[in-house]
Write an enzyme that holds these catalytic residues in place. Sequence first.
Site, PDB file in Angstrom:
ATOM      1  N   ALA A  65       0.856  -1.180   0.000  1.00  0.00           N
ATOM      2  CA  ALA A  65       0.000   0.000   0.000  1.00  0.00           C
ATOM      3  C   ALA A  65       0.893   1.231   0.000  1.00  0.00           C
ATOM      4  O   ALA A  65       2.050   1.164   0.443  1.00  0.00           O
ATOM      5  CB  ALA A  65      -0.887  -0.021   1.237  1.00  0.00           C
ATOM      6  N   GLY A 108       0.723  -4.992   0.968  1.00  0.00           N
ATOM      7  CA  GLY A 108      -0.495  -5.028   0.157  1.00  0.00           C
ATOM      8  C   GLY A 108      -0.271  -5.679  -1.201  1.00  0.00           C
ATOM      9  O   GLY A 108      -1.204  -6.225  -1.789  1.00  0.00           O
ATOM     10  N   GLU A 131       4.854  -5.094   7.045  1.00  0.00           N
ATOM     11  CA  GLU A 131       4.149  -3.995   7.725  1.00  0.00           C
ATOM     12  C   GLU A 131       4.657  -3.772   9.150  1.00  0.00           C
ATOM     13  O   GLU A 131       4.669  -2.643   9.642  1.00  0.00           O
ATOM     14  CB  GLU A 131       2.634  -4.285   7.761  1.00  0.00           C
ATOM     15  CG  GLU A 131       1.942  -4.194   6.410  1.00  0.00           C
ATOM     16  CD  GLU A 131       1.921  -5.505   5.636  1.00  0.00           C
ATOM     17  OE1 GLU A 131       2.711  -6.415   5.964  1.00  0.00           O
ATOM     18  OE2 GLU A 131       1.125  -5.617   4.690  1.00  0.00           O
TER      19      GLU A 131
END
Length: 257
Positions: A65, A108, A131
């Site tokens: 992301a 992501g 992450e």
Amino acid sequence: MADQYILTEVEGSVAVLTLNRPDVLNALNIPLMDQLIETMERLDGDPAVRCMVLTGNRKAFAAGADIKEMAEASVVDMYERNNLARWQRIQRVRKPIIAAVSGFCLGGGCELAMHCDMIIAAESAQFGQPEINIGVIPGAGGTQRLSKVVGKYRAMELILTGRFFGAKEAYEMGLATRVVPTEVYLEEAVSLAKEIAERSPMAVRFAKETVLKAFESPLSEGLDYERKMFYMLFGTEDQKEGMKAFMEKRKAEYTGK
Ligand code: CAA
């Protein structure tokens, strides 16, 4: 014209969708995801298309992301945007989607690949859910899908350390369908898509839906569902054609009816 974050090319009955933000390793910002979801839904409704391939470029499938887009967001911002809920629409695409992955496939990006039905990994592919290194956790299905694919103990290590892992390890863990030389990863994915596109489109869609059911229901329910889907296919012309062609020792011609 707005930025084209998704390039689409249709080869026969196979559509190839290319993530197109190469300067930022295909970081998945909101406009890109909106374009991707809209494109997939459009192709899902196009009878000329029977299978999709989702790819990036050699250096990156997608590095996650877009961190810059969310770095300053508050809980309320994130909750109001609820951007990740939109990804569920990819899960509802009924035609098969093959991820053709080379380079970084992180966060992501890895979750996006796991929304697909098969993953063709180039030898150069680098997977990971990093992450944890930026103070968050996977938010687009990584904790759930990776755990279901590789099991609790490996998923824990990968998600809690954020370490990257290569194509061979991804294959050994059951995450990648195949590992192929980097020079041909896209061709291999397209060739697999073409092979699937020659099958009865209804049977292919029912097969996809029924396999996905295995991840969401108890065995008895999944078996019941499978049996019903199997019986339902006897209402299609393609079933008659497929079985007739077998008996006549010729190749079946499927129309999707
Ligand atoms: N978001 C925004 N920009 C990103 C990005 C991301 N996820 N990943 C890379 N970029 C940008 C970099 O900022 C850089 O842009 P500038 O040239 O403008 O600085 C450009 O892409 C090239 O990246 P690097 O210079 O960092 O390239 P590198 O080869 O040195 O390193 C990398 C590559 C290891 C993949 C590194 O870019 C990296 O660690 N990226 C972030 C990976 C990550 O943490 N992903 C998870 C994101 S959060 C998430 O995905 C949440 C979720 O579950 C939905």
